[in-house]
Scaffold this active site. Structure first.
Site, short mmCIF file in Angstrom:
data_model
loop_
_atom_site.label_atom_id
_atom_site.label_comp_id
_atom_site.label_asym_id
_atom_site.label_seq_id
_atom_site.Cartn_x
_atom_site.Cartn_y
_atom_site.Cartn_z
N SER A 254 0.81 -1.22 0.00
CA SER A 254 0.00 0.00 0.00
C SER A 254 0.84 1.26 0.00
CB SER A 254 -0.93 0.00 1.20
OG SER A 254 -0.18 0.32 2.36
N LYS A 255 0.23 2.27 -0.58
CA LYS A 255 0.84 3.59 -0.65
C LYS A 255 1.13 4.07 0.76
CE LYS A 255 -0.95 7.91 -2.43
NZ LYS A 255 -2.02 8.47 -3.25
N ARG A 256 0.17 3.83 1.65
CA ARG A 256 0.32 4.33 3.02
C ARG A 256 1.51 3.71 3.73
NH1 ARG A 256 -4.55 3.13 6.22
NH2 ARG A 256 -3.22 1.43 6.89
N GLY A 258 4.12 2.81 2.33
CA GLY A 258 5.34 3.17 1.60
C GLY A 258 6.00 1.99 0.93
#
Ligand code: GLU
Length: 483
Positions: A254-256, A258
């Site tokens: 996920s983007k969150r 990283g």
């Protein structure tokens, strides 16, 4: 058999997801393994999701990874243009052909009408599917609306009964009931752009794609695409659906966290070769124990038979280990060059001999972003517990340090030319005179100037890197600390 042609068809919506890089990699490997062509197509028909600069990110990432296309927007080819928005005008006639064949129809329902019918269906506890309302319009009614300029979309006239089967090269025989997977999806939008659902079929056909490789989320959409291929009387390509790249059994990258984007990993100082090597193994195995592959070796080893059916787990610890192996084997000058900005983060302006530091750090680097924390002690003496002067094996403790440091200081002060060799020779010469074991001098020496039990390099290396003044300053203050 015709020449193998695969494609990677990303939408330019931002950074490159690792899952996307892997899809591109497999499509590239499959094409090359079979002496075929790998095509890059940019799918930008969803203008709302378009991000400025994202197409360049796609080019740069793929090139960086060594995933090189034979045909694509920037290099051309016989089947261009390779950017869907530049192909806009060619889709409508194909949709009109389907209308004539009864496989598609014009729809003039407004958004408000659709919203109303959707709300009514939901109130009845049903999932709204387009209800074929406009299929009932006569040819004349349709023409009148078109002549009057009423906005329209073109929808697929999907079968409502029966089922569709196809063969996937990874998942085998797939069968879906049409009532579940089919609907009268939009083919041409009001703005004249094709939807992804339509454009992918037209483009894959026109570009002569023989093997469609894409994410497993398209597994159940494939019956719709096959309906379109059949309606045109076109040959259906082979399908190779790829499982999702997961962080663990239940979480996607996920983007969150990283851990989703290629650029995140490069920024953290991973080597692209290691990343590509590792990514290849997330969801595929060579059928042997071999773990290290360069691109040519991947091409040789790649076989669709060894693509996994279960989701690939992207294990960062494994990647770190593999990256470390690559770092250790990399050319020293390249290591020095790549490590320099990370050295600077901790040591900029301190005049530390980076070449010597690099020699000491290369074997201790797994990922580059961890370098600053490992060398921070050279910039600033850590606040340490004097208990670490105790070391049973080296026969050292605080008392030994209290005794040895005052002897060492004048000896080191006397060294004119502060080279590692001179520090070594001078100190080694005096140890026997003091009746001490090597460890009883070198352990306190190193602790007193590093404040750490374990350091890259020993007492001489650290003293050299710190420089004479700083070495002596630290030693004196350690002596004070010992009281
Ligand atoms: N543009 C689609 C995506 O980014 C491509 C899927 C496909 O390969 O057909 O998901």
């Amino acid at each position: 058999m015709s020449q193998v042609r695969t494609r990677f068809a990303p939408s330019p919506t931002g950074f490159m997801h690792l899952g996307g890089v892997r899809t591109a990699l497999y499509a590239y490997l499959f094409a090359k393994k079979n002496g075929g062509k790998f095509i890059l197509r940019i799918e930008d028909t969803d203008q709302e999701r378009f991000v400025e600069g994202a197409t360049e990110v796609i080019y740069d990432t793929l090139r960086d990874c060594g995933i090189l296309w034979d045909e694509g927007p920037d290099i051309g080819g016989d089947y261009g243009p390779y950017i869907q928005s530049e192909r806009k005008s060619l889709y409508l006639p194909y949709a009109q052909e389907l209308v004539e064949k009864g496989a598609a129809y014009y729809c003039f329902c407004t958004k408000e009408e659709l919203d109303e019918r959707r709300a009514a269906a939901e109130a009845r506890g049903e999932v709204f599917k387009y209800d074929k309302h406009c299929l009932g319009l006569s040819k004349e009614e349709v023409q009148a609306k078109l002549d009057a300029g009423v906005p329209y979309v073109i929808r697929m006239n999907a079968p409502t009964e029966g089922s569709t089967s196809y063969h996937d090269l990874v998942f085998g025989e797939m069968t879906f009931p049409n009532s579940d997977t089919m609907d009268d999806m939009v083919l041409i939008k009001q703005d004249g752009m094709p939807t992804y659902n339509f454009a992918n079929v037209i483009d894959d056909h026109l570009m002569g794609i023989t093997h469609v490789m894409r994410g497993v989320e398209y597994l159940s959409s494939t019956p719709r695409y096959n309906f379109l291929y059949n309606a045109f009387g076109w040959e259906i390509p082979e399908y190779i659906h790829l499982t999702t790249v997961m962080r663990d059994a239940t979480h996607k990258l996920s983007k969150r966290d990283g851990d989703a984007y290629y650029s995140d990993f490069i920024a953290k100082g991973y080597l692209k070769d290691a990343l590509v090597n590792y990514l290849a193994l997330v969801g595929w195995n060579p059928g042997t124990d071999q773990e290290f592959f360069n691109m040519d070796e991947l091409v040789q080893a790649f076989d669709v038979k060894h693509l996994n059916k279960s989701p690939g787990i992207f294990d960062v610890n494994k990647l770190d280990w593999m990256n470390g192996q690559y770092v250790q084997k990399m050319d020293f000058e390249r290591y020095l060059q790549m490590a320099t900005p990370w050295f600077d983060q901790a040591l900029a302006g301190r005049g530390v001999d980076y070449r010597r530091l690099a020699e000491l750090m290369q074997s201790r680097t797994d990922i580059f972003s961890r370098i600053p924390e490992k060398i921070q002690f050279l910039a600033q003496m850590p606040d340490y517990d004097p208990a670490i002067f105790f070391n049973k094996k080296q026969k050292s403790d605080e008392n030994v340090a209290r005794e040895v440091l005052p002897l060492l200081i004048p000896v080191l002060e006397g060294i004119e030319d502060w080279t590692e060799q001179n520090i070594h020779d001078t100190v080694m010469a005096v140890i026997p005179q003091w009746g001490k074991k090597n460890g009883q001098v070198l352990w306190p020496m190193r602790i007193s100037i590093s404040g750490l039990e374990s350091t890259p390099g020993g007492a001489f290396e650290i003293a050299y890197l710190l420089g004479k003044q700083e070495t002596l300053r630290r030693m004196r203050s350690s002596l004070e600390k010992l009281g």
